[in-house]
Design an enzyme around this catalytic site. Structure first.
Site, short mmCIF file in Angstrom:
data_model
loop_
_atom_site.label_atom_id
_atom_site.label_comp_id
_atom_site.label_asym_id
_atom_site.label_seq_id
_atom_site.Cartn_x
_atom_site.Cartn_y
_atom_site.Cartn_z
N GLY A 92 0.83 -1.22 0.00
CA GLY A 92 0.00 0.00 0.00
C GLY A 92 0.85 1.26 0.00
O GLY A 92 1.32 1.71 1.06
N THR A 143 0.26 3.89 -3.05
CA THR A 143 -0.47 4.93 -3.78
C THR A 143 -1.70 5.41 -3.00
O THR A 143 -2.42 4.62 -2.41
CB THR A 143 -0.91 4.38 -5.16
OG1 THR A 143 0.21 3.78 -5.78
CG2 THR A 143 -1.45 5.49 -6.04
N GLU A 149 11.12 -4.56 -8.52
CA GLU A 149 9.79 -4.67 -9.11
C GLU A 149 9.82 -4.31 -10.60
O GLU A 149 9.23 -4.99 -11.44
CB GLU A 149 8.83 -3.74 -8.37
CG GLU A 149 7.40 -3.86 -8.85
CD GLU A 149 6.47 -2.88 -8.13
OE1 GLU A 149 6.82 -1.69 -8.00
OE2 GLU A 149 5.39 -3.30 -7.71
C1 LIG Z 1 -4.42 -2.19 -11.75
C2 LIG Z 1 -3.52 -1.36 -10.88
C3 LIG Z 1 -2.84 -1.98 -9.84
C4 LIG Z 1 -2.03 -1.22 -8.99
N1 LIG Z 1 -1.46 -1.81 -7.90
C5 LIG Z 1 -0.86 -1.04 -6.97
C6 LIG Z 1 -0.43 -1.61 -5.72
O1 LIG Z 1 -0.56 -2.82 -5.48
N2 LIG Z 1 0.09 -0.77 -4.78
C7 LIG Z 1 0.22 0.58 -4.99
O2 LIG Z 1 0.71 1.27 -4.09
N3 LIG Z 1 -0.15 1.13 -6.17
C8 LIG Z 1 -0.68 0.37 -7.15
N4 LIG Z 1 -1.12 0.92 -8.33
C9 LIG Z 1 -0.97 2.38 -8.53
C10 LIG Z 1 0.04 2.74 -9.61
O3 LIG Z 1 1.34 2.57 -9.12
C11 LIG Z 1 -0.29 4.16 -10.04
O4 LIG Z 1 -1.54 4.13 -10.72
C12 LIG Z 1 0.77 4.75 -10.91
O5 LIG Z 1 1.97 4.91 -10.20
C13 LIG Z 1 0.34 6.10 -11.48
O6 LIG Z 1 -0.14 6.93 -10.46
P1 LIG Z 1 -1.59 7.61 -10.56
O7 LIG Z 1 -2.53 6.60 -11.05
O8 LIG Z 1 -1.87 8.27 -9.30
O9 LIG Z 1 -1.40 8.66 -11.72
P2 LIG Z 1 -1.11 10.22 -11.55
O10 LIG Z 1 0.08 10.44 -10.68
O11 LIG Z 1 -2.36 10.92 -11.22
O12 LIG Z 1 -0.70 10.59 -13.06
C14 LIG Z 1 -1.65 10.60 -14.11
C15 LIG Z 1 -0.89 10.82 -15.42
O13 LIG Z 1 -0.16 12.04 -15.37
C16 LIG Z 1 1.22 11.82 -15.61
N5 LIG Z 1 2.01 12.70 -14.74
C17 LIG Z 1 1.82 13.00 -13.42
N6 LIG Z 1 2.75 13.85 -12.99
C18 LIG Z 1 3.59 14.08 -14.04
C19 LIG Z 1 4.77 14.86 -14.24
N7 LIG Z 1 5.29 15.57 -13.25
N8 LIG Z 1 5.34 14.86 -15.45
C20 LIG Z 1 4.81 14.17 -16.48
N9 LIG Z 1 3.70 13.41 -16.37
C21 LIG Z 1 3.10 13.36 -15.16
C22 LIG Z 1 1.46 10.37 -15.26
O14 LIG Z 1 2.56 9.85 -15.98
C23 LIG Z 1 0.13 9.71 -15.67
O15 LIG Z 1 0.19 9.38 -17.03
C24 LIG Z 1 -1.88 0.17 -9.24
C25 LIG Z 1 -2.53 0.78 -10.31
C26 LIG Z 1 -3.35 0.03 -11.12
C27 LIG Z 1 -4.07 0.72 -12.26
#
Ligand SMILES: Cc1cc2nc3c(=O)[nH]c(=O)nc-3n(C[C@H](O)[C@H](O)[C@H](O)COP(=O)(O)OP(=O)(O)OC[C@H]3O[C@@H](n4cnc5c(N)ncnc54)[C@H](O)[C@@H]3O)c2cc1C
Length: 385
Positions: free
Chosen positions: A121, A123, A243
């Site tokens: 956990g 995100t 990872e």
């Molecule tokens: C199916 C699934 C399983 C997952 N499993 C886990 C888990 O087990 N544990 C866990 O902790 N997390 C998990 N995650 C979370 C995952 O790691 C995040 O979704 C991922 O890191 C992206 O973060 P976000 O979704 O908050 O996107 P955001 O941070 O909101 O970003 C959205 C978009 O904006 C872009 N962006 C944001 N900031 C910038 C910047 N400064 N410059 C350029 N582009 C930018 C990103 O690249 C992305 O394309 C999972 C996600 C999914 C969909």
């Protein structure tokens, strides 16, 4: 580390095990959004999930190159390794930074599969990729911590016995560096479910058992803390390279599966009285996807080799994840196109694998964040965020 002969024996045994879990098994799970319990049990009994756990704790300690080989083969066989890789690598934080008591208590049970550590956990909805902005707090109260907050996308929380949690122990505005003041906890959620911990599944476009987790005055023993209080961000970053290498290996397996599937179909499918694969417009995209996969594979095993040797591997792990996730997606798109209408039919498994492999450009880290890392840390460009 394994020699070439051991490695090919491992590959053969993974292939043989995966053959018992054909497309129909995964399609059924996909329809029911069910956890691959029988598959995980079979891989566990074969001793494959303790590959990164040292022998003294009951694992085989073979290293990340072998773990990558296993996961690549799982994906190349048409299976999905999400529940496997979580069990393989999440324990790394405990192994590297945990106390002797934590290691002795948990690692042998994780190696044997008796205990599942598959939930991680980090995100949060309000922080996203900006991990230092997390709001979940753990406040020390004598021999316990009180946890409050919310995580999102915590995959497999419903099926895991333990949760590795990143929480703030000191507010962001009270630390010198924003990466300070976060701590990692290893929580036994078998006891905690429904007592301050609520898990809500998130419906997604593929079968991944991902959830939201809410902490509402959850009380955990102080000895759940892994390593030193306030140093958790560093510990989590250490685990993320492992990872990324393992996810890259899964992408390469997917790339191989799509290329093989498309090649076969292009040889068999006759249109205009000849195999469609005789047309350069069909065969060139397959050849290109193959080349992309092979190039990404070189980077992935280079990163794994550096990791196993204990050498710096951050940029290689990131590039491996970037290139491999793009190679798997390019191959997925090509495979649908090669199959024409049948690329959309469930019984071919192409559409399922297509949905599954799309994830890797977003999670566990999105492509832009990798590019930002390379730009700043490798090329010396100004920090962009
Ligand atoms: C199916 C699934 C399983 C997952 N499993 C886990 C888990 O087990 N544990 C866990 O902790 N997390 C998990 N995650 C979370 C995952 O790691 C995040 O979704 C991922 O890191 C992206 O973060 P976000 O979704 O908050 O996107 P955001 O941070 O909101 O970003 C959205 C978009 O904006 C872009 N962006 C944001 N900031 C910038 C910047 N400064 N410059 C350029 N582009 C930018 C990103 O690249 C992305 O394309 C999972 C996600 C999914 C969909």
């Amino acid at each position: 580390m394994a020699d070439q002969q051991e490695l090919s024996m491992i590959v053969d045994s993974v292939r043989a095990l995966c053959a018992d879990f054909p497309g129909s098994y995964w399609r059924d799970l996909d329809h029911r959004r069910a956890y691959p319990a029988a598959f995980v049990a079979a891989m566990t009994s074969a001793g494959l999930l303790g590959v990164l756990i040292p022998e003294i704790y009951g694992g085989s300690g073979l290293g990340i190159s072998v773990a990558a080989t296993i996961l690549e083969e799982v994906h190349a066989s048409g299976c999905n390794a999400a529940a496997l890789h979580a069990q393989i690598y999440t324990m790394g934080t405990v192994l590297r930074h945990g106390s002797q008591a934590q290691k002795e208590k948990w690692l042998p049970q994780i190696a044997s599969g008796e205990i599942r550590l598959q939930a991680f956990g980090v995100t949060e909805p309000g922080a996203g990729s900006d991990t230092t902005n997390i709001r979940t707090t753990a406040v020390r109260e004598g021999e316990t911590y009180r946890v409050n907050g919310q995580k999102v996308w915590t995959s497999r929380a419903e099926y895991s016995d333990l949760l590795l949690l990143l929480a703030r122990t000191t507010p962001r505005d009270k630390v010198a560096k924003k990466t300070d003041g976060m701590s990692v906890f290893l929580i036994d959620i078998r006891d905690e479910k429904n007592q301050g911990l609520t898990i809500k599944p998130i419906a997604t476009m593929f079968n991944h058992a991902t959830t939201e987790v809410f902490f509402d005055d959850l009380i955990i023993p102080a000895d759940c803390l892994v390593g030193e209080e306030g140093k958790g961000f560093r510990y989590i970053i250490d685990g993320m390279n492992a990872e990324r290498i393992l996810i890259a290996a899964e992408c390469i397996g997917d790339n191989r599966w799509f290329v093989e599937k498309a090649s076969q179909y292009a040889k068999d499918r006759i249109v205009f009285n000849r195999p469609i694969g005789q047309n350069q417009g069909v065969q060139f995209p397959i050849a290109r996807a193959y080349a992309q996969g092979q190039a990404a594979r070189l980077m992935t095993y280079r990163a794994a080799e550096l990791y196993d040797e204990g050498n710096p591997h951050g940029s290689e792990a990131n590039m491996a994840k970037l290139l491999a996730s793009e190679a798997s997606w390019a191959a997925a798109d090509m495979c649908v196109q090669t199959h024409g209408g049948f690329g959309f039919a469930e019984e071919y498994d192409v559409e399922r694998k297509f949905r599954e492999t799309r994830l890797y450009q977003v999670a566990p880290i999105s492509t832009n964040l990798i590019l930002a890392y390379l730009a700043e840390h490798v090329l010396g460009l100004p920090r962009s965020y």
